[in-house]
Design a protein around this motif. Structure first.
Motif, PDB file in Angstrom:
ATOM      1  N   ASN A 213       0.843  -1.190   0.000  1.00  0.00           N
ATOM      2  CA  ASN A 213       0.000   0.000   0.000  1.00  0.00           C
ATOM      3  C   ASN A 213       0.880   1.243   0.000  1.00  0.00           C
ATOM      4  O   ASN A 213       1.799   1.351   0.813  1.00  0.00           O
ATOM      5  N   SER A 214       0.584   2.175  -0.899  1.00  0.00           N
ATOM      6  CA  SER A 214       1.394   3.391  -1.017  1.00  0.00           C
ATOM      7  C   SER A 214       0.561   4.655  -0.821  1.00  0.00           C
ATOM      8  O   SER A 214       0.950   5.728  -1.281  1.00  0.00           O
ATOM      9  N   ALA A 215      -0.569   4.555  -0.114  1.00  0.00           N
ATOM     10  CA  ALA A 215      -1.445   5.717   0.061  1.00  0.00           C
ATOM     11  C   ALA A 215      -0.772   6.836   0.854  1.00  0.00           C
ATOM     12  O   ALA A 215      -1.030   8.021   0.613  1.00  0.00           O
ATOM     13  N   LEU A 216       0.122   6.483   1.779  1.00  0.00           N
ATOM     14  CA  LEU A 216       0.745   7.495   2.638  1.00  0.00           C
ATOM     15  C   LEU A 216       2.128   7.924   2.170  1.00  0.00           C
ATOM     16  O   LEU A 216       2.689   8.882   2.706  1.00  0.00           O
TER      17      LEU A 216
ATOM     18  N   SER B 170      13.664 -20.118   5.072  1.00  0.00           N
ATOM     19  CA  SER B 170      12.241 -20.399   5.294  1.00  0.00           C
ATOM     20  C   SER B 170      11.319 -19.416   4.597  1.00  0.00           C
ATOM     21  O   SER B 170      10.095 -19.595   4.607  1.00  0.00           O
ATOM     22  N   LEU B 171      11.879 -18.368   3.980  1.00  0.00           N
ATOM     23  CA  LEU B 171      11.028 -17.308   3.432  1.00  0.00           C
ATOM     24  C   LEU B 171      10.196 -17.816   2.261  1.00  0.00           C
ATOM     25  O   LEU B 171      10.683 -18.514   1.381  1.00  0.00           O
ATOM     26  N   ASN B 172       8.922 -17.440   2.272  1.00  0.00           N
ATOM     27  CA  ASN B 172       8.031 -17.755   1.163  1.00  0.00           C
ATOM     28  C   ASN B 172       7.071 -16.586   0.975  1.00  0.00           C
ATOM     29  O   ASN B 172       7.104 -15.613   1.745  1.00  0.00           O
ATOM     30  N   LEU B 173       6.205 -16.685  -0.021  1.00  0.00           N
ATOM     31  CA  LEU B 173       5.331 -15.570  -0.338  1.00  0.00           C
ATOM     32  C   LEU B 173       4.394 -15.231   0.816  1.00  0.00           C
ATOM     33  O   LEU B 173       4.140 -14.058   1.094  1.00  0.00           O
ATOM     34  N   GLY B 174       3.876 -16.249   1.502  1.00  0.00           N
ATOM     35  CA  GLY B 174       2.965 -15.985   2.612  1.00  0.00           C
ATOM     36  C   GLY B 174       3.611 -15.196   3.727  1.00  0.00           C
ATOM     37  O   GLY B 174       3.002 -14.283   4.306  1.00  0.00           O
ATOM     38  N   ILE B 175       4.858 -15.523   4.059  1.00  0.00           N
ATOM     39  CA  ILE B 175       5.570 -14.786   5.107  1.00  0.00           C
ATOM     40  C   ILE B 175       5.835 -13.351   4.660  1.00  0.00           C
ATOM     41  O   ILE B 175       5.672 -12.404   5.438  1.00  0.00           O
ATOM     42  N   VAL B 176       6.229 -13.172   3.404  1.00  0.00           N
ATOM     43  CA  VAL B 176       6.470 -11.814   2.899  1.00  0.00           C
ATOM     44  C   VAL B 176       5.182 -10.999   2.944  1.00  0.00           C
ATOM     45  O   VAL B 176       5.187  -9.821   3.328  1.00  0.00           O
ATOM     46  N   LYS B 177       4.062 -11.618   2.604  1.00  0.00           N
ATOM     47  CA  LYS B 177       2.787 -10.897   2.635  1.00  0.00           C
ATOM     48  C   LYS B 177       2.386 -10.537   4.070  1.00  0.00           C
ATOM     49  O   LYS B 177       1.888  -9.441   4.330  1.00  0.00           O
ATOM     50  N   PHE B 178       2.591 -11.444   5.012  1.00  0.00           N
ATOM     51  CA  PHE B 178       2.306 -11.120   6.418  1.00  0.00           C
ATOM     52  C   PHE B 178       3.144  -9.933   6.881  1.00  0.00           C
ATOM     53  O   PHE B 178       2.638  -8.986   7.503  1.00  0.00           O
ATOM     54  N   LEU B 179       4.423  -9.965   6.548  1.00  0.00           N
ATOM     55  CA  LEU B 179       5.300  -8.875   6.966  1.00  0.00           C
ATOM     56  C   LEU B 179       4.913  -7.561   6.296  1.00  0.00           C
ATOM     57  O   LEU B 179       4.899  -6.499   6.936  1.00  0.00           O
ATOM     58  N   GLY B 180       4.581  -7.620   5.008  1.00  0.00           N
ATOM     59  CA  GLY B 180       4.186  -6.408   4.291  1.00  0.00           C
ATOM     60  C   GLY B 180       2.876  -5.840   4.798  1.00  0.00           C
ATOM     61  O   GLY B 180       2.709  -4.616   4.892  1.00  0.00           O
ATOM     62  N   PHE B 181       1.923  -6.707   5.124  1.00  0.00           N
ATOM     63  CA  PHE B 181       0.634  -6.259   5.659  1.00  0.00           C
ATOM     64  C   PHE B 181       0.830  -5.558   7.002  1.00  0.00           C
ATOM     65  O   PHE B 181       0.292  -4.474   7.236  1.00  0.00           O
ATOM     66  N   GLU B 182       1.637  -6.158   7.885  1.00  0.00           N
ATOM     67  CA  GLU B 182       1.944  -5.518   9.168  1.00  0.00           C
ATOM     68  C   GLU B 182       2.618  -4.164   8.956  1.00  0.00           C
ATOM     69  O   GLU B 182       2.387  -3.203   9.700  1.00  0.00           O
ATOM     70  N   GLN B 183       3.463  -4.094   7.929  1.00  0.00           N
ATOM     71  CA  GLN B 183       4.231  -2.879   7.684  1.00  0.00           C
ATOM     72  C   GLN B 183       3.337  -1.694   7.325  1.00  0.00           C
ATOM     73  O   GLN B 183       3.682  -0.543   7.608  1.00  0.00           O
ATOM     74  N   ILE B 184       2.200  -1.946   6.696  1.00  0.00           N
ATOM     75  CA  ILE B 184       1.271  -0.846   6.382  1.00  0.00           C
ATOM     76  C   ILE B 184       0.915  -0.080   7.638  1.00  0.00           C
ATOM     77  O   ILE B 184       0.998   1.155   7.692  1.00  0.00           O
ATOM     78  N   PHE B 185       0.521  -0.803   8.675  1.00  0.00           N
ATOM     79  CA  PHE B 185       0.044  -0.183   9.911  1.00  0.00           C
ATOM     80  C   PHE B 185       1.204   0.397  10.713  1.00  0.00           C
ATOM     81  O   PHE B 185       1.102   1.483  11.289  1.00  0.00           O
ATOM     82  N   LYS B 186       2.300  -0.340  10.747  1.00  0.00           N
ATOM     83  CA  LYS B 186       3.481   0.133  11.474  1.00  0.00           C
ATOM     84  C   LYS B 186       3.959   1.469  10.916  1.00  0.00           C
ATOM     85  O   LYS B 186       4.205   2.424  11.656  1.00  0.00           O
ATOM     86  N   ASN B 187       4.082   1.547   9.590  1.00  0.00           N
ATOM     87  CA  ASN B 187       4.562   2.774   8.968  1.00  0.00           C
ATOM     88  C   ASN B 187       3.571   3.914   9.150  1.00  0.00           C
ATOM     89  O   ASN B 187       3.963   5.069   9.349  1.00  0.00           O
ATOM     90  N   ALA B 188       2.278   3.594   9.086  1.00  0.00           N
ATOM     91  CA  ALA B 188       1.265   4.625   9.300  1.00  0.00           C
ATOM     92  C   ALA B 188       1.367   5.210  10.700  1.00  0.00           C
ATOM     93  O   ALA B 188       1.223   6.427  10.890  1.00  0.00           O
ATOM     94  N   LEU B 189       1.616   4.365  11.694  1.00  0.00           N
ATOM     95  CA  LEU B 189       1.676   4.834  13.081  1.00  0.00           C
ATOM     96  C   LEU B 189       2.831   5.805  13.322  1.00  0.00           C
ATOM     97  O   LEU B 189       2.752   6.664  14.203  1.00  0.00           O
ATOM     98  N   THR B 190       3.914   5.685  12.541  1.00  0.00           N
ATOM     99  CA  THR B 190       5.039   6.604  12.750  1.00  0.00           C
ATOM    100  C   THR B 190       4.674   8.031  12.373  1.00  0.00           C
ATOM    101  O   THR B 190       5.305   8.979  12.863  1.00  0.00           O
ATOM    102  N   GLY B 191       3.698   8.209  11.475  1.00  0.00           N
ATOM    103  CA  GLY B 191       3.347   9.542  10.994  1.00  0.00           C
ATOM    104  C   GLY B 191       4.385  10.157  10.085  1.00  0.00           C
ATOM    105  O   GLY B 191       4.376  11.373   9.855  1.00  0.00           O
ATOM    106  N   LEU B 192       5.256   9.335   9.493  1.00  0.00           N
ATOM    107  CA  LEU B 192       6.382   9.843   8.715  1.00  0.00           C
ATOM    108  C   LEU B 192       6.224   9.637   7.210  1.00  0.00           C
ATOM    109  O   LEU B 192       7.194   9.723   6.466  1.00  0.00           O
TER     110      LEU B 192
END
Length: 443
Positions: free
Chosen positions: A80-83, A95-117
């Motif tokens: 997501n690039s809305a912000l 062990s990395l696979n697409l599902g793990i990358v997607k979980f990490l990327g999904f979490e990153q949306i909210f984490k990055n939003a919370l920084t306000g940066l």
């Protein structure tokens, strides 16, 4: 609605349990905000958030020191690039696979939003294992990986950073290849660079420091002080080491570290210089630390670090490392706060146990946001061709973590669940992204 949306995620993303878990945890929190703001539900913003803007998967071919060819798989999920430009680390782990990358990327949306940066969410990496590889082999792999990744990144498009298996050495090789391919010095295209060539002070310390600062704020809200408390830390990598450093600086006593073979409990408190020497110079295991430390340290092979009584627990190793049995053990032993230094290290069942027991729980998307926040500060320095002092960056980090805590707590109060940091983090991050998506139309 959350139940039907989760069913949709399960149907459209089979065989990706980590992604299912991350989405399910967020969906559980969003019902109050969707009821209070029906325009967000009407625009199907949740459905749009759950679908990445772009998923990139590619072949990486490289040769080892014997001339043998290897084939790995590379990933970049731009969620997501809305912000702002996509932002998130690269992980090199078998062990990395697409599902793990997607979980990490999904979490990153909210984490990055919370920084306000002003950052969007993304994640990437490869199933390449850098452990035991020579510098030449790692360099050749990084060059092959960047040859493809370079087509998709840029300081205003997507800005990767390091993660597990991707440290200063790997970032250097990746940046060098990007520079060779583009014939440009775009310092802002990667973060986690060396301080002598565009990197920021405090970047390697930031995730561990930030988690401890967030923990201190949670405790302060309850009238407690971190000073004098006993702390249990899992892992022995970068996040764990700097969590220990900051906890000691604030007057706490950290008594554990761990790795995949077992854990160490040190009744006198972890000797950080010795641990650093063992881990960073000798590339040793935590059992080597126990052997050097003497009678105060005990190594437990194959044990669970959460068996050790502690006032504060900081899971800092990997996803789902702290389960329901571990949570029950921590609660029985009187834990007061648990805060995630790693990404989603606590299972949903364990989170529920902490909430029911009244334990302050800091979810990773808020508590470990210090790393990406300092990456944003690195981008700001790159844009202005500046280099800030350690003290300035550390103060900026402390201010960001305090703002994140206050935003999350105030949001939990606004929705009738004061002190529920999971609800507060999910709703606060969602609202920031959803408002931007609503304003920008159907894209």
């Amino acid at each position: 609605m959350p139940t039907s949306l989760l069913a949709q995620v399960l149907r459209r993303n089979p065989g990706e349990p980590e992604f299912h878990q991350a989405v399910g945890e967020v969906l559980e929190s969003l019902a109050p905000v969707l009821a209070a703001r029906p325009e967000l539900a009407d625009a199907k913003l949740v459905e749009r958030l759950m679908e990445p803007e772009r998923q990139i998967m590619f072949r990486v071919c490289w040769t080892d020191d014997r001339g043998e060819t290897h084939v790995n798989r590379g990933f970049r999920v731009e969620f997501n690039s809305a912000l702002g430009p996509f932002k998130g680390g690269l992980r090199f782990h078998p062990s990395l696979n697409l599902g793990i990358v997607k979980f990490l990327g999904f979490e990153q949306i909210f984490k990055n939003a919370l920084t306000g940066l002003g950052m969007g969410g993304a994640k990437g990496g490869s199933d390449f294992d850098p452990h035991g590889r020579s510098d030449g082999e790692v360099m050749r792999f990084c060059q092959a990986f960047m040859t493809e990744l370079s087509r998709h990144i840029g300081d205003r498009t997507d800005v990767p950073a390091g993660d597990i298996g991707v440290g200063g050495r790997e970032i250097g090789y990746l940046f060098g290849q990007y520079r060779r391919l583009t014939n440009r010095w775009d310092a802002g295209v990667l973060t986690g660079k060396g301080t002598g060539w565009g990197g920021s002070q405090v970047r390697k310390e930031a995730t561990g420091y930030g988690n401890v600062l967030f923990t201190a704020e949670m405790l302060r809200k309850r009238g407690l002080d971190l000073a004098g408390l006993q702390v249990s830390v899992s892992g022995s990598g970068n996040v764990a080491l700097y969590s220990i450093e900051k906890a000691h600086a604030l007057g706490a006593r950290v008594v554990t570290v761990s790795d995949s073979d077992g854990y160490v409990v040190d009744e006198k408190g972890i000797d950080l210089p010795l641990l650093r020497h063992v881990k960073e110079v000798e590339r040793g295991r935590v059992r080597d630390y126990a052997e050097r430390r003497g009678s105060s340290a005990r190594y437990v092979p194959g044990g669970r670090v959460w068996e050790v009584p502690a006032d504060v627990a900081l899971p800092s190793a990997t996803q789902n490392e702290l389960d329901a049995d571990d949570a029950l053990a921590l609660v029985r032993n009187g834990v007061r706060a648990v805060s995630e230094g790693a990404n989603m290290p606590t299972t949903p069942e364990a989170v529920r146990i902490f909430e029911e027991a009244g334990v302050a729980f800091g979810p990773g998307k808020a508590a470990n946001a210090g790393g990406v926040a300092t990456s944003a500060l690195e981008m700001r320095q790159n844009a202005g061709r500046e280099s800030w002092s350690f003290a300035r960056v550390e103060q900026e980090l402390a201010d960001v973590m305090r703002r994140i805590h206050d935003t999350v707590y105030e949001t939990s109060e606004r929705f009738g669940q004061p002190g529920n940091y999971v609800v507060g983090a999910n709703i606060a991050g969602f609202e920031r992204v959803a408002d931007a998506m609503l304003a920008q139309g159907l894209v």
